[in-house]
Design a protein around this motif. Structure first.
Motif, PDB file in Angstrom:
ATOM      1  N   LYS A   1       0.827  -1.207   0.000  1.00 20.85           N
ATOM      2  CA  LYS A   1       0.000   0.000   0.000  1.00 20.85           C
ATOM      3  C   LYS A   1       0.861   1.257   0.000  1.00 20.85           C
ATOM      4  O   LYS A   1       0.438   2.302  -0.516  1.00 20.85           O
ATOM      5  CB  LYS A   1      -0.919  -0.006   1.214  1.00 20.85           C
ATOM      6  N   ASP A   2       2.046   1.169   0.581  1.00 26.35           N
ATOM      7  CA  ASP A   2       2.918   2.351   0.637  1.00 26.35           C
ATOM      8  C   ASP A   2       3.546   2.668  -0.715  1.00 26.35           C
ATOM      9  O   ASP A   2       4.150   3.731  -0.884  1.00 26.35           O
ATOM     10  CB  ASP A   2       4.037   2.129   1.666  1.00 26.35           C
TER      11      ASP A   2
ATOM     12  N   ALA B   1       1.829   2.597  -3.677  1.00 27.64           N
ATOM     13  CA  ALA B   1       0.796   2.838  -4.682  1.00 27.64           C
ATOM     14  C   ALA B   1       1.032   4.114  -5.484  1.00 27.64           C
ATOM     15  O   ALA B   1       0.821   4.137  -6.700  1.00 27.64           O
ATOM     16  CB  ALA B   1      -0.573   2.882  -4.006  1.00 27.64           C
ATOM     17  N   ASP B   2       1.478   5.176  -4.828  1.00 30.99           N
ATOM     18  CA  ASP B   2       1.546   6.487  -5.491  1.00 30.99           C
ATOM     19  C   ASP B   2       2.945   6.955  -5.845  1.00 30.99           C
ATOM     20  O   ASP B   2       3.090   7.935  -6.558  1.00 30.99           O
ATOM     21  CB  ASP B   2       0.894   7.545  -4.597  1.00 30.99           C
ATOM     22  N   SER B   3       3.956   6.292  -5.355  1.00 30.05           N
ATOM     23  CA  SER B   3       5.302   6.851  -5.536  1.00 30.05           C
ATOM     24  C   SER B   3       6.300   5.843  -6.089  1.00 30.05           C
ATOM     25  O   SER B   3       7.487   5.956  -5.829  1.00 30.05           O
ATOM     26  CB  SER B   3       5.815   7.377  -4.190  1.00 30.05           C
ATOM     27  N   THR B   4       5.822   4.880  -6.833  1.00 21.89           N
ATOM     28  CA  THR B   4       6.723   3.856  -7.348  1.00 21.89           C
ATOM     29  C   THR B   4       6.860   3.977  -8.855  1.00 21.89           C
ATOM     30  O   THR B   4       5.860   3.926  -9.575  1.00 21.89           O
ATOM     31  CB  THR B   4       6.199   2.451  -7.003  1.00 21.89           C
TER      32      THR B   4
END
Length: 347
Positions: free
Chosen positions: A311-312, A314-317
């Motif tokens: 979940k960590d 999701a937005d910055s990978t």
């Protein structure tokens, strides 16, 4: 002599001669040009019409202008249509790649089966060997990369050496015993049975007896048909008051974990070993909040450290197919943070 003194017949003859002379056409010679018409000539030509010899000339018909011919437009040169190009052959994966082998190998196998010539068989097995060699190269490089990166080394979770594995198993076993004793002080085990038909009750009684003596659990028995449990070591039974239907119990024996004030969870709808029973008891206790997730994970001999939470990411990978270097950097950071959370290291 004046004309009035001539005899009448002479005058008549003279008048006729003059008339005939007027009717004769004027002779012209080739040497002389034709004389222009004199005034009154039309009178003699039209004398037969009498007094109506004069007529209005017919109106001249208006000549309609002839349409001008439209100049022919210059012939446009016909555009030459280029011949349709034949579709280019599809570009497949490069020979020797995994995608190429995946596409070609089944076809070579079918050709070798249908026509097992030396060439067909060798073509198939050489291609198969190519895939095996690529796998061997991948395996060797993987060991080198993992060995040089502690965040990818699974030895941190489950050491490969027997001594380290036994040490972890011993530590996990001690933690498990402590938690089960703590749970037994807050929860009780429940056995649902039928006294007239309980072929497997002996196995269930044996497992529950072990849990009672080792960890101190209280065991309650509930009869679904009102009959007693044969050879029961747990004292008098209670009659079912609808709890079995509420929990979905339809086969016996069934084992549940009763947690105050009014929560009961079925951990087995049939017989169960003591080892399996302890794992399910701890799982139910974690779900009910009797023990924490960290305490539950400590009962496994596989160390639950460095677990990356998807979940960590999701937005910055970054996309690993487009930017593998940035993706690896991001995952390194996530794995390091997971280990730091486990050991409380913020540096």
């Amino acid at each position: 002599m004046p004309l009035k003194f001539l005899p009448p017949f002479v005058l008549a003859s003279l008048f006729c001669a003059i008339t005939n002379a007027a009717d004769e056409p004027t002779r012209t010679t080739a040497a002389e040009p034709q004389a222009p018409a004199i005034a009154g000539e039309s009178f003699y030509r039209e004398k037969e019409k009498g007094w109506f010899w004069y007529e209005e000339p017919a109106p001249e018909q208006e000549l309609k202008p002839k349409p001008k011919p439209t100049p022919a437009s210059p012939t446009q040169p016909q555009e030459k249509i280029p011949p349709a190009e034949s579709p280019a052959a599809p570009v497949g994966p490069p020979p020797g790649s995994v995608a190429w082998i995946k596409d070609v190998l089944p076809k070579l196998r079918e050709a070798a089966i249908d026509n097992p010539t030396d060439e067909n068989l060798q073509a198939y097995y050489f291609t198969q060997r190519l895939m095996m060699d690529k796998s061997e190269t991948f395996s060797r490089r993987s060991m080198e990369v993992i060995r040089n990166n502690p965040l990818l080394d699974e030895d941190l979770r489950y050491p490969a050496s027997n001594a380290a594995s036994d040490a972890l198993a011993t530590a996990a076993g001690k933690q498990k015993d402590q938690l089960l004793k703590a749970v037994s002080e807050q929860a009780a085990l429940v056995l649902f049975f039928r006294g007239d038909d309980c072929t497997l009750c002996d196995q269930a009684v044996a497992a529950l007896s072990g849990l009672k003596h080792r960890y101190g659990f209280t065991v309650m028995t509930i009869s679904m048909d009102g009959k007693p449990l044969p050879n029961s070591p747990f004292g008098p039974h209670k009659l079912d008051n609808g709890l079995a239907d509420q929990l979905g119990v339809f086969m016996t024996p069934a084992i549940g974990l009763a947690m105050p004030p009014s929560s009961t969870t079925i951990i087995s709808y049939s017989t169960i070993s003591m080892e399996t029973a302890t794992s399910r008891i701890l799982s139910a206790a974690r779900d009910e909040g009797i023990i924490s997730t960290e305490e539950y994970q400590s009962t496994s001999r596989i160390a639950s450290v460095g677990l990356i939470d998807g979940k960590d990411l999701a937005d910055s990978t970054p996309n690993p197919l487009e930017s593998p270097e940035q993706y690896v950097e991001r995952m390194q950071k996530a794995a390091r943070e997971a280990f730091q959370d486990k050991y409380g290291d913020d540096e």
